[in-house]
Enzyme design. Structure first.
Site, short mmCIF file in Angstrom:
data_model
loop_
_atom_site.label_atom_id
_atom_site.label_comp_id
_atom_site.label_asym_id
_atom_site.label_seq_id
_atom_site.Cartn_x
_atom_site.Cartn_y
_atom_site.Cartn_z
N ASP A 287 0.88 -1.17 0.00
CA ASP A 287 0.00 0.00 0.00
C ASP A 287 0.91 1.22 0.00
O ASP A 287 2.12 1.10 0.20
CB ASP A 287 -0.89 -0.02 1.26
CG ASP A 287 -1.77 1.23 1.37
OD1 ASP A 287 -2.47 1.55 0.40
OD2 ASP A 287 -1.74 1.90 2.42
N SER A 288 0.32 2.40 -0.13
CA SER A 288 1.12 3.62 -0.04
C SER A 288 1.64 3.84 1.39
O SER A 288 2.55 4.63 1.58
CB SER A 288 0.28 4.83 -0.44
OG SER A 288 -0.78 5.00 0.48
N CYS B 18 -4.38 -1.61 -1.84
CA CYS B 18 -4.54 -0.17 -2.06
C CYS B 18 -5.52 0.00 -3.21
O CYS B 18 -5.30 -0.56 -4.30
CB CYS B 18 -3.19 0.44 -2.43
SG CYS B 18 -3.28 2.16 -2.95
N GLU C 242 -2.31 8.73 8.44
CA GLU C 242 -0.84 8.59 8.45
C GLU C 242 -0.22 9.33 9.64
O GLU C 242 0.85 8.98 10.09
CB GLU C 242 -0.24 9.08 7.13
CG GLU C 242 -0.61 8.21 5.92
CD GLU C 242 0.27 6.95 5.76
OE1 GLU C 242 1.48 7.02 6.03
OE2 GLU C 242 -0.28 5.90 5.34
N CYS D 79 -10.98 3.02 0.25
CA CYS D 79 -9.56 3.31 0.43
C CYS D 79 -9.18 2.52 1.67
O CYS D 79 -9.90 2.56 2.67
CB CYS D 79 -9.34 4.80 0.65
SG CYS D 79 -7.67 5.20 1.24
N HIS E 58 -7.13 2.94 3.88
CA HIS E 58 -6.89 3.71 5.11
C HIS E 58 -8.19 3.97 5.89
O HIS E 58 -8.15 4.22 7.09
CB HIS E 58 -6.29 5.09 4.78
CG HIS E 58 -4.82 5.08 4.44
ND1 HIS E 58 -4.32 4.55 3.28
CD2 HIS E 58 -3.76 5.57 5.13
CE1 HIS E 58 -3.00 4.73 3.25
NE2 HIS E 58 -2.63 5.34 4.37
N1 DGL Z 1 -4.70 3.28 0.91
C1 DGL Z 1 -4.73 3.71 -0.42
C2 DGL Z 1 -6.01 3.39 -1.14
O1 DGL Z 1 -6.65 2.43 -0.79
C3 DGL Z 1 -4.01 4.95 -0.87
C4 DGL Z 1 -4.09 6.17 -0.05
C5 DGL Z 1 -3.18 7.25 -0.54
O2 DGL Z 1 -1.97 7.08 -0.48
O3 DGL Z 1 -3.69 8.29 -1.03
O4 DGL Z 1 -6.37 4.05 -2.09
#
Ligand code: DGL
Length: 286
Positions: free
Chosen positions: A17-18, A81, A160, A192, A194
């Site tokens: 993931d990011s 992600c 984050e 997402c 996150h």
């Molecule tokens: N967690 C990621 C997603 O599901 C990316 C979030 C990001 O880095 O903007 O899209």
């Protein structure tokens, strides 16, 4: 008994993931498949992905996938992600010889099965919502539902930083989720990885009648089905409790922060975090 004769494959599952978001998927995978070894990459040195052009995200995704295959000999890659799944899933599947699983299709089917009224929502990054990937995936499951999508810039940055419940994130959520409230949805997909960490705040804004759906569990179920079907689980069926699975955690950013916040978000499985820098040796473009 046939189960005891099944092939076992000790190679790890790779995922990325990011940053911290993919830990929601890692948690589900560890819980469902406790015998599997994992290698997780949080690309925190290059996050966020959601505001970057999809072509740039695609390059990052290819670089990491290639590294996981070349350096860690993974047997399957989970693109944990949504933005990277929207940007690159098809290319990654064509590029490498191991199965590559994204989070968008599993999420879309869970969402459609969660609604009673047929009015549903998806929230995600600017990149994911703008790509149209969810609009397409939901329509492929059920073209009759009424779908409202909203991008939520800023949510990822709060996660984050480790801030999931402050007044500031609540105020932002009220503003960004207003179109979903107006659309009177009864199920919302957290598109997402996150966002499950913000579930309490999101639920406070939308109220108790809106079901929140995350793709983490459904993705873990898809991975289990794939490993079972190809006979490539690490632990043979019926062989008893799995022992000694190894989880390795990599971050391209601050490894101490990844360990500290990662343990808070995922749990004690994150003991050591190893650095990775790009371009990494042994990876390269696929
Ligand atoms: N967690 C990621 C997603 O599901 C990316 C979030 C990001 O880095 O903007 O899209």
């Amino acid at each position: 008994m046939t189960g005891t004769l099944a092939r076992v494959d000790p190679r790890p599952i790779g995922m990325f993931d990011s940053g911290f978001g993919g830990l929601t998927v890692a948690r589900a995978v560890i819980d469902l498949l406790p015998g599997e070894n994992l290698v997780y990459v949080g690309d925190t040195g290059r996050y966020p992905y959601g505001s970057k052009p999809l072509a740039e995200v695609r390059d990052h995704a290819r670089e990491i996938t290639s590294w996981l295959v070349a350096e860690h000999d993974v047997k399957l890659v989970i693109v944990a992600c949504n933005t990277a799944s929207a940007a690159a899933l098809g290319e990654l599947q064509a590029d490498v010889d191991v199965p590559v699983v994204g989070v968008i299709e599993p999420g879309a089917s869970s969402l459609v099965s969660a609604t009673r009224t047929g009015r549903i929502g998806v929230i995600g990054t600017v990149g994911t919502v703008g790509s149209g990937a969810y609009q397409e995936a939901v329509a492929a499951v059920d073209a009759t539902v009424e779908l409202t999508c909203a991008a939520c810039p800023g949510f990822v940055e709060f996660v984050e930083r480790g801030d999931t419940t402050s007044d500031q994130v609540h105020v932002l959520a009220e503003r960004l989720l207003a179109p979903l409230v107006d659309a009177k949805i009864d199920a919302l997909l957290l598109g997402c990885t996150h966002y499950p960490f913000l579930a309490r705040t999101i639920s406070d804004v939308l109220g108790p009648d809106v079901v929140l759906v995350s793709s983490a569990d459904e993705t873990a179920f898809s991975v289990r089905a794939m490993l079972d079907a190809s006979g490539s689980s690490r632990v043979a069926p019926l062989s008893g409790a799995p022992r000694g699975a190894t989880h390795r955690w990599f971050s391209s950013g601050d490894v101490d922060w990844f360990r500290e916040l990662g343990r808070r978000l995922l749990g004690p499985e994150i003991d050591t975090v190893e650095p990775v820098t790009w371009p990494a040796s042994g990876g390269g473009d696929v």
